[in-house]
Write an enzyme that holds these catalytic residues in place. Sequence first.
Site, PDB file in Angstrom:
ATOM      1  N   HIS A  11      -5.250   4.457  -8.322  1.00 27.62           N
ATOM      2  CA  HIS A  11      -4.257   3.385  -8.471  1.00 27.62           C
ATOM      3  C   HIS A  11      -4.189   2.901  -9.921  1.00 27.62           C
ATOM      4  O   HIS A  11      -3.110   2.630 -10.441  1.00 27.62           O
ATOM      5  CB  HIS A  11      -4.607   2.185  -7.581  1.00 27.62           C
ATOM      6  CG  HIS A  11      -4.193   2.326  -6.152  1.00 27.62           C
ATOM      7  ND1 HIS A  11      -2.878   2.415  -5.762  1.00 27.62           N
ATOM      8  CD2 HIS A  11      -4.919   2.347  -5.004  1.00 27.62           C
ATOM      9  CE1 HIS A  11      -2.817   2.493  -4.437  1.00 27.62           C
ATOM     10  NE2 HIS A  11      -4.051   2.457  -3.953  1.00 27.62           N
ATOM     11  N   GLY A  63     -10.366  -1.628   0.524  1.00 29.10           N
ATOM     12  CA  GLY A  63     -10.299  -1.519  -0.932  1.00 29.10           C
ATOM     13  C   GLY A  63      -8.938  -1.963  -1.427  1.00 29.10           C
ATOM     14  O   GLY A  63      -7.933  -1.839  -0.713  1.00 29.10           O
ATOM     15  N   GLN A  73      -1.941  -3.125  -7.070  1.00 33.35           N
ATOM     16  CA  GLN A  73      -1.308  -3.243  -5.745  1.00 33.35           C
ATOM     17  C   GLN A  73      -0.783  -4.648  -5.484  1.00 33.35           C
ATOM     18  O   GLN A  73       0.037  -4.849  -4.582  1.00 33.35           O
ATOM     19  CB  GLN A  73      -2.291  -2.842  -4.632  1.00 33.35           C
ATOM     20  CG  GLN A  73      -2.632  -1.366  -4.624  1.00 33.35           C
ATOM     21  CD  GLN A  73      -3.609  -1.045  -3.524  1.00 33.35           C
ATOM     22  OE1 GLN A  73      -4.813  -1.173  -3.708  1.00 33.35           O
ATOM     23  NE2 GLN A  73      -3.112  -0.647  -2.370  1.00 33.35           N
ATOM     24  N   CYS A 128      -3.740   3.644   2.903  1.00 33.53           N
ATOM     25  CA  CYS A 128      -3.565   2.794   1.723  1.00 33.53           C
ATOM     26  C   CYS A 128      -2.704   1.601   2.106  1.00 33.53           C
ATOM     27  O   CYS A 128      -1.675   1.775   2.773  1.00 33.53           O
ATOM     28  CB  CYS A 128      -2.895   3.590   0.603  1.00 33.53           C
ATOM     29  SG  CYS A 128      -2.615   2.644  -0.908  1.00 33.53           S
ATOM     30  N   LEU A 129      -3.100   0.409   1.687  1.00 30.21           N
ATOM     31  CA  LEU A 129      -2.304  -0.787   1.984  1.00 30.21           C
ATOM     32  C   LEU A 129      -0.904  -0.689   1.382  1.00 30.21           C
ATOM     33  O   LEU A 129       0.016  -1.346   1.865  1.00 30.21           O
ATOM     34  CB  LEU A 129      -3.020  -2.041   1.457  1.00 30.21           C
ATOM     35  CG  LEU A 129      -4.243  -2.472   2.266  1.00 30.21           C
ATOM     36  CD1 LEU A 129      -5.013  -3.552   1.513  1.00 30.21           C
ATOM     37  CD2 LEU A 129      -3.841  -2.975   3.645  1.00 30.21           C
ATOM     38  N   HIS A 161     -10.213   6.669  -4.763  1.00 30.64           N
ATOM     39  CA  HIS A 161      -8.876   6.272  -4.310  1.00 30.64           C
ATOM     40  C   HIS A 161      -8.365   5.101  -5.157  1.00 30.64           C
ATOM     41  O   HIS A 161      -7.224   5.122  -5.635  1.00 30.64           O
ATOM     42  CB  HIS A 161      -8.948   5.892  -2.818  1.00 30.64           C
ATOM     43  CG  HIS A 161      -7.671   5.354  -2.254  1.00 30.64           C
ATOM     44  ND1 HIS A 161      -6.916   6.050  -1.337  1.00 30.64           N
ATOM     45  CD2 HIS A 161      -7.011   4.194  -2.471  1.00 30.64           C
ATOM     46  CE1 HIS A 161      -5.846   5.331  -1.017  1.00 30.64           C
ATOM     47  NE2 HIS A 161      -5.882   4.198  -1.695  1.00 30.64           N
ATOM     48  N   GLU A 162      -9.206   4.091  -5.351  1.00 34.33           N
ATOM     49  CA  GLU A 162      -8.784   2.892  -6.095  1.00 34.33           C
ATOM     50  C   GLU A 162      -8.615   3.193  -7.583  1.00 34.33           C
ATOM     51  O   GLU A 162      -7.718   2.655  -8.235  1.00 34.33           O
ATOM     52  CB  GLU A 162      -9.775   1.740  -5.884  1.00 34.33           C
ATOM     53  CG  GLU A 162      -9.973   1.298  -4.434  1.00 34.33           C
ATOM     54  CD  GLU A 162      -8.680   0.988  -3.687  1.00 34.33           C
ATOM     55  OE1 GLU A 162      -7.665   0.658  -4.336  1.00 34.33           O
ATOM     56  OE2 GLU A 162      -8.686   1.087  -2.443  1.00 34.33           O
TER      57      GLU A 162
END
Length: 172
Positions: free
Chosen positions: A141, A45, A50, A95-96, A137-138
Site C-alpha cells: 500500500h 491491518g 487507505q 483488503c479493506l 501486504h501493507e
Amino acid sequence: MNLTILTYPDKRLKQISKDVTKFDEEIHKLLDAMNEMMLLSNGIGLAAIQVNYPLNILILNIPDSEGEQHPDNLMEIINPVIINKEGLTTYQEGCLSVPGFYEDIERYETVTINYQDRHGNTKSLDADGLLSIAIQHEMDHLAGKLFIEKLSYARRKKFEKEYKRAIKEKKA
Ligand code: QAP
Ligand code: CO
C-alpha cells in the site's frame, strides 16, 4: 479526526507514501484514529494511505489462535524497510480497500524489517506467518500497490467483473 477508508478504484490509493519525519501529537492522533477505524471495520491491518494520508505508516493487529484481537497486540510500524526476506508462502488475502474479495497471493515466508515506533525510536522485527504476510501486504500500500495487482491476467479479469457487479448491486 474523521477518517474514511478509500476503496478501489480510487486513484488516491496509487499515491507513493512519504516517510514520517516529525513524531508529534499529530502522528499520534492519526495512529489512534487508524486503530479505531481498523477495529470498527474488522481489519487486521491498515496503511495510512487507505485513510488518505500518504505517509509511511501501517498498523497491524493479528488475531490469536481463537481469532480474537487484543489491544496489547497492536503494532505501529513507521518508515519500514525490508532488510531480509526468505522463502515463499501463499495465503488467501483480503483488503479493506477491496471489500468482499479474497484471493490467494504469494508472498515471502519471512521478512526482517527495520522501522520506527511512534516516538521515532528505531526497531527491528523478524516476522513469519500471518504477521509477515500482513507486513508485506501493507508495505505494498505504501508503494501505491493493491494485492489485486499481483493476480494473473485471467484472475484479474474475473475480479474486475465480480467487483463491478458487487458495486452495482450495492448502489441499486
Ligand atoms: C491485510 O486485510 C491482510 O473484504 C489486512 O469485507 C490480508 O484487514 C493481511 C476486510 C490478509 C494479511 C492477510 C476485508 C474486512 C479486512 C474485507 C484486512 C471485508 C472486511 C481485511
Ligand atoms: Co489492504
